[in-house]
Design an enzyme around this catalytic site. Structure first.
Site, PDB file in Angstrom:
ATOM      1  N   LYS A  22     -75.657  -4.602  12.826  1.00  0.00           N
ATOM      2  CA  LYS A  22     -74.407  -3.509  12.990  1.00  0.00           C
ATOM      3  C   LYS A  22     -73.425  -3.793  11.951  1.00  0.00           C
ATOM      4  O   LYS A  22     -72.529  -3.183  11.827  1.00  0.00           O
ATOM      5  CB  LYS A  22     -73.764  -3.687  14.580  1.00  0.00           C
ATOM      6  CG  LYS A  22     -74.516  -3.310  15.617  1.00  0.00           C
ATOM      7  CD  LYS A  22     -73.540  -3.301  16.792  1.00  0.00           C
ATOM      8  CE  LYS A  22     -73.526  -4.333  17.725  1.00  0.00           C
ATOM      9  NZ  LYS A  22     -72.732  -4.278  18.783  1.00  0.00           N
ATOM     10  N   LYS A  48     -71.718  -6.423  11.711  1.00  0.00           N
ATOM     11  CA  LYS A  48     -70.162  -7.156  12.517  1.00  0.00           C
ATOM     12  C   LYS A  48     -70.794  -8.514  12.439  1.00  0.00           C
ATOM     13  O   LYS A  48     -71.811  -8.910  12.904  1.00  0.00           O
ATOM     14  CB  LYS A  48     -70.381  -6.263  13.856  1.00  0.00           C
ATOM     15  CG  LYS A  48     -69.064  -6.339  14.623  1.00  0.00           C
ATOM     16  CD  LYS A  48     -69.005  -5.658  15.903  1.00  0.00           C
ATOM     17  CE  LYS A  48     -67.567  -5.827  16.673  1.00  0.00           C
ATOM     18  NZ  LYS A  48     -67.429  -4.911  17.745  1.00  0.00           N
TER      19      LYS A  48
HETATM   20  N1  CTP Z   1     -62.084  -2.494  25.045  1.00  0.00           N
HETATM   21  C1  CTP Z   1     -61.211  -1.967  25.953  1.00  0.00           C
HETATM   22  N2  CTP Z   1     -59.843  -2.369  25.633  1.00  0.00           N
HETATM   23  C2  CTP Z   1     -59.580  -2.789  24.468  1.00  0.00           C
HETATM   24  C3  CTP Z   1     -60.573  -3.321  23.464  1.00  0.00           C
HETATM   25  C4  CTP Z   1     -62.001  -3.083  24.146  1.00  0.00           C
HETATM   26  O1  CTP Z   1     -61.129  -1.307  27.157  1.00  0.00           O
HETATM   27  N3  CTP Z   1     -58.152  -2.895  23.948  1.00  0.00           N
HETATM   28  C5  CTP Z   1     -63.385  -2.282  25.589  1.00  0.00           C
HETATM   29  C6  CTP Z   1     -64.291  -1.355  24.573  1.00  0.00           C
HETATM   30  O2  CTP Z   1     -63.875   0.002  24.787  1.00  0.00           O
HETATM   31  C7  CTP Z   1     -65.582  -1.739  24.730  1.00  0.00           C
HETATM   32  C8  CTP Z   1     -65.736  -3.276  25.200  1.00  0.00           C
HETATM   33  O3  CTP Z   1     -64.075  -3.489  25.472  1.00  0.00           O
HETATM   34  O4  CTP Z   1     -66.153  -0.855  25.712  1.00  0.00           O
HETATM   35  C9  CTP Z   1     -65.982  -4.030  24.302  1.00  0.00           C
HETATM   36  O5  CTP Z   1     -65.311  -4.053  22.975  1.00  0.00           O
HETATM   37  P1  CTP Z   1     -65.303  -4.871  21.838  1.00  0.00           P
HETATM   38  O6  CTP Z   1     -65.764  -4.143  20.651  1.00  0.00           O
HETATM   39  O7  CTP Z   1     -66.085  -5.968  21.989  1.00  0.00           O
HETATM   40  O8  CTP Z   1     -63.925  -5.429  21.751  1.00  0.00           O
HETATM   41  P2  CTP Z   1     -62.681  -5.121  20.778  1.00  0.00           P
HETATM   42  O9  CTP Z   1     -61.556  -5.700  21.056  1.00  0.00           O
HETATM   43  O10 CTP Z   1     -62.580  -3.429  20.615  1.00  0.00           O
HETATM   44  O11 CTP Z   1     -63.424  -5.397  19.372  1.00  0.00           O
HETATM   45  P3  CTP Z   1     -63.702  -4.982  17.916  1.00  0.00           P
HETATM   46  O12 CTP Z   1     -62.009  -4.993  17.396  1.00  0.00           O
HETATM   47  O13 CTP Z   1     -64.073  -6.108  17.168  1.00  0.00           O
HETATM   48  O14 CTP Z   1     -64.027  -3.619  17.970  1.00  0.00           O
END
Ligand code: CTP
Length: 148
Positions: free
Chosen positions: A44, A46
């Site tokens: 991805k 990432k």
């Molecule tokens: N999620 C959420 N609220 C947040 C951050 C994440 O509800 N503030 C949810 C995302 O919508 C997803 C899940 O957690 O369904 C996993 O998201 P992930 O991408 O691992 O977390 P993020 O904090 O958004 O990480 P990144 O910044 O790397 O995208």
């Protein structure tokens, strides 16, 4: 037994992840979390700070999580839903509409993301100078409580 499943990287586990798990678990009896492997994240484009094993250990320790499985590919979801007899597939609403086709197999829900917190935001904040970081973190603190 009503089983819910969700997918994600869950790096630098934070309260946005906890709140997602809490709300998903409240939809049924058993919450399965599929954690993206390092190899899948690389595909991805990432890179997580914590390894797959470390992220799995942290997610598994959350009181709302009953089982952790690896997420290794985009197209495993239908198979997982059948294998684990899943009733609800749930994701944060940044994924809204992306998985609607799974509605043929189970209920699909997109829950509101928790505002102003993400793994990327934490990484960006930690990369800043300490004085700037304190201000940023205040904005991320629930209810804007003082940042000690
Ligand atoms: N999620 C959420 N609220 C947040 C951050 C994440 O509800 N503030 C949810 C995302 O919508 C997803 C899940 O957690 O369904 C996993 O998201 P992930 O991408 O691992 O977390 P993020 O904090 O958004 O990480 P990144 O910044 O790397 O995208």
């Amino acid at each position: 037994m009503k089983t819910i499943i969700t997918y994600g990287t869950f790096d630098l586990f934070h309260y946005g992840h906890v709140r997602l798990f809490k709300r998903l678990k409240a939809l049924g009896d058993k919450l399965i979390v599929a954690v993206s492997t390092d190899e899948f994240n690389a595909k991805k484009g990432k890179a997580a700070f914590f390894s797959y094993l470390q992220r799995s250990e942290i997610v598994e320790a959350c009181q709302y999580v009953d089982m952790v499985i690896p997420e290794t590919r985009w197209d495993q979801k239908a198979k997982d839903i059948c294998r684990y007899d899943v009733s609800v597939f749930g994701m944060g609403d940044d994924w809204r509409g992306e998985f609607d086709e799974l509605g043929l197999l189970c209920e699909v829900v997109y829950l509101d993301r928790t505002g102003e917190i993400s793994s990327s935001e934490i990484k960006n904040s930690l990369a800043k100078k300490p004085a700037d970081r304190a201000n940023t973190n205040n904005a991320c603190t629930p209810n804007n409580k003082t940042n000690k």
